[in-house]
Design a protein around this motif. Structure first.
Motif: not given
Length: 648
Positions: A211-215, A253-266
């Motif tokens: 779980x990646x929290x927005x905090x 939305x952020x995952x590990x400091x990056x925006x979600x669309x910068x990850x593999x989100x098909x």
């Protein structure tokens, strides 16, 4: 006991499907088998060990082998937690805890018979009698005792147990592998937190949750072949992943400091055939401002905002046409454009129209790629429908602008302008010229294509202006007539001026401008009448005939480019250029026609009105409601099926 294979397979398949449909996150906890931390040397994942036995063809019937299979608690826990999911219950690390008697440390564990009775009863109550019967015939308590002896019942019990576990594991690992391929991130409803599905081929698919929290913090559970780890979680029930941070919530939305669309989100936001407003449980105002700074194009802005609000890196389009493509789905050879044909209206309201729901997959999501993608899609639609003479219209689903003027609301006093117009209108022969101009202006207002609108406005202005120059009696003073010698001298002077200005830098432009502005002279005629009507130094004359410092073109230049095919909707920069000048051209034409009709001097005021209007917007129309914080905004049962009128 004998069980028909297809019956059992369908029962197990139905158990998984109903559990997934009813339980959501509890189903995910069941699949990854959330459990306590296991990091001791020699730990091996129970299911991997059991699967190895099931795949071993030398593992045949014996009392020891039966007891080894029956001793694994994992399959029993899995079945009970799937039943919990089907019945709307919670995932339980210890699903047999209702059978435990007494309190720790004096608690008494259930007997094998009690466990069998418990599982069989729950399977029957949940609607899986075939599976319950097989479980009862596979887990025979008499063979689990230390003093057990082999009897004729052992062979069918071993076969039933082996068969049950094989079917259960095949379906279980099919689910793990499918999720590994199809899903990686899940934005959590009502928040900006993101669930990441962790996977490992050695585990057969998904094997953990993060779980990646927005905090900016995270919590996770992870199962590997040789250990179980986790961080910031409670086992419950309910299982809870804890947000351990004092920071304020983020606003995207952020995952590990990056925006979600910068990850593999098909994938994409909408289901096939739908066009819904974007649900974003945060304040999108900063993101909207950011997209406007990145591009001035409403379509590009809409795609940029779509990516930020959904985490999806693609463009969704809606298309309507009077041509039906064969089949229900097609795609480009590269696979980056997907086209779904929407089902026809059930009420038959659009019998001769077909609607298509399209998606373009992006690689980087940069402004340049989006602009190129929009241009490419325009070209694809053009060549798709052109050979058959079909009409079509399309649009990117999400834009930051709303087309249309709303409902204009002139007052009773404002309507006197119409009375004056009817009285002043020249009904003699030359009046047809002015009527023709008004008709072209109205065609521009009615057109949805921006190029058609601009050209209609310019034709409305130019046709009347040239007719006046050529002698139409509409109250505008005619410029001084030149004799043949004077006209020749003026033409030569015009050509010399063009030669000085552009011959050395662009000889082709010199020839074109000299011909159309000095020899043919339509532009010169229109300019002369515009100057007579508005005044020599009026801003409108400058906008019409002088290149602007920002655009590098005049309105008359744009007219020439349109008329001679120099600009096209296939190029987004061309479309943006025309759209930016569309309102100005319409305003100039309207005032020009009014001045001519009322025979006004440049210093006279043009009749005006209160300029009041109202803009009606339906919450159930995604063109007017691009995004909202909650779907509770919309009427219950709202249909988001794409409508033909939305595609323009």
């Amino acid at each position: 006991m004998s069980t028909t294979p297809n019956t059992l397979e369908s029962d197990i398949d139905r158990l998984f499907k109903e559990a997934q449909a009813a339980a959501g996150f509890q189903f995910l906890y069941t699949l990854v088998r959330v459990d306590g931390i296991q990091c001791w040397d020699g730990y091996k994942d129970e299911f991997l060990q059991l699967r190895k036995l099931l795949d071993d063809c030398t593992f045949t019937c014996s009392l020891g082998n039966y007891q080894q299979l029956a001793a694994y608690p994992g399959p029993i826990k899995l079945l009970q937690n799937l039943v919990n999911c089907v019945q709307g219950g919670l995932y339980d690390v210890s699903p047999l805890r209702p059978l435990v008697k007494g309190a720790y440390p004096n608690s008494v564990r259930p007997t094998p018979q009690e466990i069998v009775n418990f599982i069989v009863t729950n399977l029957r109550n949940a609607g899986f009698p075939t599976l319950a019967d097989l479980f009862a015939s596979a887990y025979l308590p008499q063979f689990s005792e230390e003093t057990a002896e082999e009897t004729p019942d052992l062979d069918p019990a071993f076969k039933n147990l082996h068969y049950l576990l094989r079917q259960l594991f095949d379906r279980y690992y099919e689910e793990l592998n499918g999720l590994q391929k199809d899903v990686k991130f899940i934005p959590l409803p009502g928040s900006l937190d993101v669930l990441e599905l962790l996977s490992d081929d050695a585990m057969g698919g998904i094997c953990g949750l993060k779980f990646h929290f927005s905090q900016g913090c995270s919590a996770y559970f992870l199962r590997t072949p040789d250990q179980i780890t986790g961080l910031n979680m409670e086992f419950g029930p309910p299982v809870t992943f804890l947000m351990m941070s004092m920071e304020a919530p983020g606003n995207e939305y952020r995952v590990d400091g990056k925006r979600l669309y910068e990850h593999d989100f098909p994938g994409r936001y909408n289901k096939p055939f739908e066009w819904k407003p974007l649900i974003y449980p945060g304040d999108a105002s900063r993101l909207i401002q950011e997209t406007r700074q990145l591009s001035a194009d409403p379509d590009v802005q809409g795609v940029l905002l779509y990516m930020r609000l959904t985490g999806r890196k693609c463009i969704e389009f809606a298309v309507r046409s009077n041509m039906e493509l064969p089949g229900t789905f097609t795609h480009t050879e590269s696979g980056d454009v997907l086209i779904h044909k929407c089902p026809s209206d059930e009420d038959g309201a659009h019998l001769n129209v077909r609607v298509y729901d399209c998606t373009m997959i992006l690689k980087s999501g940069t402004v340049e790629e989006i602009e190129s993608g929009l241009t490419s899609f325009a070209w694809l639609m053009s060549v798709t429908f052109f050979p058959y003479g079909a009409s079509y219209s399309w649009r990117n689903k999400y834009r930051l602008t709303f087309d249309g003027t709303g409902l204009l609301l002139p007052t009773h006093d404002d309507m006197t302008t119409v009375d004056q117009l009817l009285k002043k209108f020249p009904y003699e022969a030359d009046g047809f010229v002015l009527g023709r101009g008004i008709d072209w202006y109205n065609m521009g207002n009615s057109a949805t294509n921006p190029f058609t609108r601009f050209l209609s406005y310019y034709v409305a202005f130019e046709s009347v202006a040239v007719a006046i120059f050529d002698g139409a009696n509409l109250g505008v003073a005619h410029p001084e007539r030149l004799n043949r010698t004077e006209r020749r001298a003026k033409t030569i002077a015009c050509i010399q001026e063009k030669h000085t200005a552009s011959y050395d830098s662009d000889p082709i432009a010199f020839v074109k401008d000299s011909y159309f502005e000095c020899v043919v002279g339509l532009k010169a005629k229109a300019k002369a009448i515009a100057a007579q009507t508005f005044g020599e130094s009026h801003e409108y004359v400058r906008l019409l005939f002088e290149k602007s410092n920002t655009e590098g073109v005049s309105l008359s230049d744009l007219r020439s480019e349109l008329a001679h095919g120099g600009v096209t909707l296939l190029d987004k920069t061309h479309e943006a250029l025309i759209r930016r000048n569309l309102f100005t051209m319409g305003t100039i034409t309207r005032e020009f026609l009014l001045r001519v009709l009322f025979r006004l001097q440049p210093s006279d005021e043009v009749p005006t009105w209160c300029q009041e209007f109202k803009l009606g917007m339906s919450a159930a129309d995604p063109r007017t409601t691009m995004w909202t914080t909650s779907d509770k905004t919309f009427p219950q049962g709202t249909s988001w099926k794409i409508r033909p009128e939305w595609c323009e």
